[in-house]
Design a protein around this motif. Structure first.
Motif, PDB file in Angstrom:
ATOM      1  N   TRP A  53     -87.877 -35.108 -51.322  1.00  0.00           N
ATOM      2  CA  TRP A  53     -86.468 -35.174 -50.922  1.00  0.00           C
ATOM      3  C   TRP A  53     -86.217 -34.272 -49.720  1.00  0.00           C
ATOM      4  O   TRP A  53     -86.565 -33.091 -49.740  1.00  0.00           O
ATOM      5  CB  TRP A  53     -85.566 -34.754 -52.081  1.00  0.00           C
ATOM      6  CG  TRP A  53     -85.527 -35.785 -53.164  1.00  0.00           C
ATOM      7  CD1 TRP A  53     -86.292 -35.814 -54.289  1.00  0.00           C
ATOM      8  CD2 TRP A  53     -84.689 -36.935 -53.221  1.00  0.00           C
ATOM      9  NE1 TRP A  53     -85.975 -36.914 -55.039  1.00  0.00           N
ATOM     10  CE2 TRP A  53     -84.997 -37.618 -54.414  1.00  0.00           C
ATOM     11  CE3 TRP A  53     -83.698 -37.453 -52.376  1.00  0.00           C
ATOM     12  CZ2 TRP A  53     -84.355 -38.796 -54.797  1.00  0.00           C
ATOM     13  CZ3 TRP A  53     -83.058 -38.625 -52.748  1.00  0.00           C
ATOM     14  CH2 TRP A  53     -83.384 -39.286 -53.947  1.00  0.00           C
ATOM     15  N   VAL A  54     -85.630 -34.847 -48.682  1.00  0.00           N
ATOM     16  CA  VAL A  54     -85.304 -34.107 -47.460  1.00  0.00           C
ATOM     17  C   VAL A  54     -83.838 -34.348 -47.108  1.00  0.00           C
ATOM     18  O   VAL A  54     -83.239 -35.327 -47.538  1.00  0.00           O
ATOM     19  CB  VAL A  54     -86.211 -34.527 -46.273  1.00  0.00           C
ATOM     20  CG1 VAL A  54     -87.655 -34.165 -46.554  1.00  0.00           C
ATOM     21  CG2 VAL A  54     -86.058 -36.006 -45.956  1.00  0.00           C
ATOM     22  N   VAL A  55     -83.291 -33.428 -46.303  1.00  0.00           N
ATOM     23  CA  VAL A  55     -81.897 -33.539 -45.876  1.00  0.00           C
ATOM     24  C   VAL A  55     -81.840 -33.562 -44.352  1.00  0.00           C
ATOM     25  O   VAL A  55     -82.331 -32.656 -43.687  1.00  0.00           O
ATOM     26  CB  VAL A  55     -81.046 -32.359 -46.401  1.00  0.00           C
ATOM     27  CG1 VAL A  55     -79.606 -32.490 -45.929  1.00  0.00           C
ATOM     28  CG2 VAL A  55     -81.118 -32.287 -47.921  1.00  0.00           C
TER      29      VAL A  55
ATOM     30  N   LEU B 132     -91.612 -34.950 -41.106  1.00  0.00           N
ATOM     31  CA  LEU B 132     -90.221 -34.807 -40.659  1.00  0.00           C
ATOM     32  C   LEU B 132     -89.797 -33.342 -40.603  1.00  0.00           C
ATOM     33  O   LEU B 132     -89.097 -32.925 -39.680  1.00  0.00           O
ATOM     34  CB  LEU B 132     -89.284 -35.605 -41.568  1.00  0.00           C
ATOM     35  CG  LEU B 132     -89.404 -37.119 -41.486  1.00  0.00           C
ATOM     36  CD1 LEU B 132     -88.694 -37.782 -42.670  1.00  0.00           C
ATOM     37  CD2 LEU B 132     -88.817 -37.624 -40.165  1.00  0.00           C
ATOM     38  N   VAL B 133     -90.227 -32.566 -41.584  1.00  0.00           N
ATOM     39  CA  VAL B 133     -89.913 -31.135 -41.605  1.00  0.00           C
ATOM     40  C   VAL B 133     -90.603 -30.445 -40.432  1.00  0.00           C
ATOM     41  O   VAL B 133     -89.993 -29.644 -39.712  1.00  0.00           O
ATOM     42  CB  VAL B 133     -90.305 -30.490 -42.953  1.00  0.00           C
ATOM     43  CG1 VAL B 133     -90.234 -28.974 -42.875  1.00  0.00           C
ATOM     44  CG2 VAL B 133     -89.408 -31.009 -44.075  1.00  0.00           C
ATOM     45  N   ALA B 134     -91.864 -30.771 -40.204  1.00  0.00           N
ATOM     46  CA  ALA B 134     -92.619 -30.165 -39.100  1.00  0.00           C
ATOM     47  C   ALA B 134     -91.994 -30.494 -37.746  1.00  0.00           C
ATOM     48  O   ALA B 134     -91.985 -29.657 -36.835  1.00  0.00           O
ATOM     49  CB  ALA B 134     -94.078 -30.626 -39.125  1.00  0.00           C
ATOM     50  N   ASP B 135     -91.441 -31.704 -37.624  1.00  0.00           N
ATOM     51  CA  ASP B 135     -90.780 -32.120 -36.377  1.00  0.00           C
ATOM     52  C   ASP B 135     -89.409 -31.468 -36.205  1.00  0.00           C
ATOM     53  O   ASP B 135     -88.818 -31.546 -35.128  1.00  0.00           O
ATOM     54  CB  ASP B 135     -90.606 -33.636 -36.336  1.00  0.00           C
ATOM     55  CG  ASP B 135     -91.915 -34.377 -36.151  1.00  0.00           C
ATOM     56  OD1 ASP B 135     -92.914 -33.745 -35.758  1.00  0.00           O
ATOM     57  OD2 ASP B 135     -91.934 -35.601 -36.410  1.00  0.00           O
ATOM     58  N   GLY B 136     -88.883 -30.877 -37.268  1.00  0.00           N
ATOM     59  CA  GLY B 136     -87.568 -30.248 -37.204  1.00  0.00           C
ATOM     60  C   GLY B 136     -86.412 -31.216 -37.390  1.00  0.00           C
ATOM     61  O   GLY B 136     -85.256 -30.845 -37.215  1.00  0.00           O
ATOM     62  N   ALA B 137     -86.715 -32.463 -37.763  1.00  0.00           N
ATOM     63  CA  ALA B 137     -85.671 -33.478 -37.929  1.00  0.00           C
ATOM     64  C   ALA B 137     -84.869 -33.291 -39.215  1.00  0.00           C
ATOM     65  O   ALA B 137     -83.708 -33.685 -39.296  1.00  0.00           O
ATOM     66  CB  ALA B 137     -86.287 -34.879 -37.911  1.00  0.00           C
ATOM     67  N   VAL B 138     -85.510 -32.685 -40.221  1.00  0.00           N
ATOM     68  CA  VAL B 138     -84.899 -32.523 -41.544  1.00  0.00           C
ATOM     69  C   VAL B 138     -85.312 -31.176 -42.125  1.00  0.00           C
ATOM     70  O   VAL B 138     -86.197 -30.506 -41.596  1.00  0.00           O
ATOM     71  CB  VAL B 138     -85.337 -33.647 -42.519  1.00  0.00           C
ATOM     72  CG1 VAL B 138     -84.976 -35.024 -42.007  1.00  0.00           C
ATOM     73  CG2 VAL B 138     -86.827 -33.547 -42.816  1.00  0.00           C
ATOM     74  N   GLU B 139     -84.695 -30.856 -43.248  1.00  0.00           N
ATOM     75  CA  GLU B 139     -85.118 -29.712 -44.057  1.00  0.00           C
ATOM     76  C   GLU B 139     -85.432 -30.231 -45.448  1.00  0.00           C
ATOM     77  O   GLU B 139     -84.881 -31.246 -45.877  1.00  0.00           O
ATOM     78  CB  GLU B 139     -84.001 -28.673 -44.155  1.00  0.00           C
ATOM     79  CG  GLU B 139     -83.690 -27.991 -42.846  1.00  0.00           C
ATOM     80  CD  GLU B 139     -82.621 -26.915 -42.991  1.00  0.00           C
ATOM     81  OE1 GLU B 139     -82.072 -26.744 -44.108  1.00  0.00           O
ATOM     82  OE2 GLU B 139     -82.330 -26.255 -41.990  1.00  0.00           O
TER      83      GLU B 139
ATOM     84  N   GLY C 109     -74.616 -33.629 -45.017  1.00  0.00           N
ATOM     85  CA  GLY C 109     -75.934 -34.112 -44.624  1.00  0.00           C
ATOM     86  C   GLY C 109     -76.297 -35.363 -45.398  1.00  0.00           C
ATOM     87  O   GLY C 109     -75.523 -35.867 -46.215  1.00  0.00           O
ATOM     88  N   LEU C 110     -77.468 -35.888 -45.118  1.00  0.00           N
ATOM     89  CA  LEU C 110     -77.985 -37.080 -45.782  1.00  0.00           C
ATOM     90  C   LEU C 110     -79.297 -36.718 -46.460  1.00  0.00           C
ATOM     91  O   LEU C 110     -80.260 -36.348 -45.802  1.00  0.00           O
ATOM     92  CB  LEU C 110     -78.229 -38.208 -44.767  1.00  0.00           C
ATOM     93  CG  LEU C 110     -78.921 -39.450 -45.312  1.00  0.00           C
ATOM     94  CD1 LEU C 110     -78.012 -40.180 -46.312  1.00  0.00           C
ATOM     95  CD2 LEU C 110     -79.323 -40.382 -44.173  1.00  0.00           C
ATOM     96  N   MET C 111     -79.319 -36.800 -47.784  1.00  0.00           N
ATOM     97  CA  MET C 111     -80.525 -36.505 -48.539  1.00  0.00           C
ATOM     98  C   MET C 111     -81.183 -37.820 -48.937  1.00  0.00           C
ATOM     99  O   MET C 111     -80.527 -38.700 -49.497  1.00  0.00           O
ATOM    100  CB  MET C 111     -80.188 -35.697 -49.790  1.00  0.00           C
ATOM    101  CG  MET C 111     -81.412 -35.271 -50.567  1.00  0.00           C
ATOM    102  SD  MET C 111     -81.029 -34.145 -51.932  1.00  0.00           S
ATOM    103  CE  MET C 111     -80.478 -35.281 -53.177  1.00  0.00           C
TER     104      MET C 111
END
Length: 116
Positions: free
Chosen positions: A88-90, A69-76, A56-58
């Motif tokens: 920090w997101v992945v 971004l988390v709410a959109d489901g694009a990242v964790e 993944g890309l953090m």
């Protein structure tokens, strides 16, 4: 412990980051640096993107943007030692190069703005 499959995913993700990093490395102050025992992209010594040990890309983005971004489901959210990191997101390996590049651009702009 990182499995062989995770290690292979991380190797592919690192190669992808190296390829997508080229336009950023042409910018003033951007270079490779070390964080979390791996190489990542940084600006003036502050890392803004790295590949975690399982792929993944953090990236580092403002907390409010990370929430979006988390709410959109694009990242964790990145979780370290059982704790979610605020900025920090992945993004998963399954995301497109365009999605990775857009997130890299956001992370670069953010860290550039907060790094003296």
């Amino acid at each position: 412990m990182v499995t062989d499959a995770e290690r292979a995913a991380a190797d592919l993700a690192r190669a992808r980051l190296e390829r997508l990093a080229q336009p950023f490395l042409e910018r003033e102050g951007v270079s490779w640096g070390r964080m979390f025992s791996t190489d990542g992209l940084g600006i003036r010594g502050k890392i803004f993107a790295v590949v975690p040990h399982d792929g993944g890309l953090m990236v580092k983005v403002p907390e409010a943007r990370a929430d979006e971004l988390v709410a959109d489901g694009a990242v964790e959210r990145m979780v370290m030692r059982g704790r979610e990191l605020r900025e920090w997101v992945v993004m998963p390996d399954a995301a497109s190069d365009a999605e990775w590049s857009a997130l890299l651009a956001e992370a670069h702009a953010y860290v550039d703005s907060i790094t003296p």
